[in-house]
Each structure stands twice: as structure tokens, then as C-alpha cells.
Design a protein around this motif. Structure first.
Motif, PDB file in Angstrom:
ATOM      1  N   GLY A 181       9.396  -0.344  -6.045  1.00 45.23           N
ATOM      2  CA  GLY A 181       8.812   0.992  -6.099  1.00 45.23           C
ATOM      3  C   GLY A 181       7.342   1.046  -5.731  1.00 45.23           C
ATOM      4  N   MET A 182       6.723  -0.102  -5.502  1.00 45.67           N
ATOM      5  CA  MET A 182       5.292  -0.123  -5.172  1.00 45.67           C
ATOM      6  C   MET A 182       5.104   0.041  -3.670  1.00 45.67           C
ATOM      7  N   PRO A 183       4.240   0.976  -3.280  1.00 44.51           N
ATOM      8  CA  PRO A 183       4.004   1.180  -1.851  1.00 44.51           C
ATOM      9  C   PRO A 183       3.131   0.079  -1.253  1.00 44.51           C
ATOM     10  N   SER A 184       3.184  -0.036   0.042  1.00 44.16           N
ATOM     11  CA  SER A 184       2.318  -0.944   0.792  1.00 44.16           C
ATOM     12  C   SER A 184       0.924  -0.329   0.896  1.00 44.16           C
ATOM     13  N   PHE A 185      -0.099  -1.156   0.774  1.00 38.35           N
ATOM     14  CA  PHE A 185      -1.468  -0.671   0.918  1.00 38.35           C
ATOM     15  C   PHE A 185      -2.141  -1.220   2.167  1.00 38.35           C
ATOM     16  N   LYS A 186      -1.382  -1.874   3.063  1.00 38.10           N
ATOM     17  CA  LYS A 186      -1.987  -2.476   4.251  1.00 38.10           C
ATOM     18  C   LYS A 186      -2.597  -1.447   5.187  1.00 38.10           C
ATOM     19  N   ASN A 187      -2.132  -0.214   5.155  1.00 36.51           N
ATOM     20  CA  ASN A 187      -2.699   0.823   6.013  1.00 36.51           C
ATOM     21  C   ASN A 187      -3.803   1.617   5.320  1.00 36.51           C
ATOM     22  N   ASN A 188      -3.969   1.421   4.018  1.00 37.25           N
ATOM     23  CA  ASN A 188      -4.964   2.182   3.255  1.00 37.25           C
ATOM     24  C   ASN A 188      -6.165   1.342   2.842  1.00 37.25           C
TER      25      ASN A 188
END
Length: 116
Positions: free
Chosen positions: A91-98
Motif C-alpha cells: 500500500g505504500m506509494p513510490s517516492f522516486k518521482n517526488n
């Protein structure tokens, strides 16, 4: 004259209740509590802005799992935690784009050293 006084009292009570609601609303924002003043640094700032809404301001958990006291047990190697923050999991989103790689490293260092 008494009706006007009654209306004035109702207006004042309504204003006080609305003000109390606004204060309570902002007091519960990540970073709004008293413990935020004792912590600082780039990892803490990244954590508050991106992680606290799910994992809690002090890592106590919420929508996301508890981090305080368990993050190093769950991720003995910091690289494992970096991978999860970068790529996401379940359920944890990816943060590579943020977040930049440096911000991800900062937040992982913060969670590993400060959320005990």
C-alpha cells in the motif's frame, strides 16, 4: 431588546466554537504538535512533508505501519528501506518521482536514528 442580546450571545458562541475548531484542526497537522520543535534537519523535514500523514508524526503508525522502534528490525540494511521508499511496496506509494535520491537517503537516515 432581550432577543437582540440573545442573538449576540449566539453569534459569540458560534465564533468561539469555530475558532476552537480551526485551532484543533491545525494542531493535528504533521509538524503541528509540540514534539516537532525538538527535532530538525533535512530528513525530519522530508519525513513530515511526505511520511507523517500515514506513519504518524513520531512514527507511531496510522494508515501506514508503525516505524518507531521497528524500522531497523524490519530493514536491518538501510538499502532495503531505501528501496521501499524509492519503489514503494504493497500500500505504500513510490517516492522516486517526488523525492531526490538525497532526500530519500535523508529520510531513511532520520527514521533509522530518530524513530526509536
Amino acid at each position: 431588546m432581550t432577543f437582540k442580546r440573545f442573538v449576540n450571545v449566539i453569534e459569540i458562541v458560534t465564533l468561539v466554537v469555530a475558532l476552537g475548531f480551526v485551532v484543533a484542526l491545525f494542531a493535528n497537522e504533521p509538524g503541528g504538535g509540540s514534539s516537532s520543535t525538538a527535532k530538525s534537519g533535512p530528513g525530519y523535514d522530508v519525513y513530515l512533508a511526505n511520511c507523517a500523514r500515514c506513519h504518524g508524526q513520531d512514527g507511531q503508525g496510522g494508515v501506514g505501519p508503525k516505524l518507531a522502534g521497528v524500522v531497523t528490525a524490519d530493514f536491518p540494511d538501510a538499502r532495503q528501506e531505501i528501496t521501499v521508499v524509492r519503489d514503494g511496496r504493497a500500500g505504500m506509494p513510490s517516492f522516486k518521482n517526488n523525492l531526490s535520491a538525497a532526500q530519500i537517503q535523508d529520510v531513511v537516515a532520520y527514521t533509522r536514528s530518530q524513530l526509536k
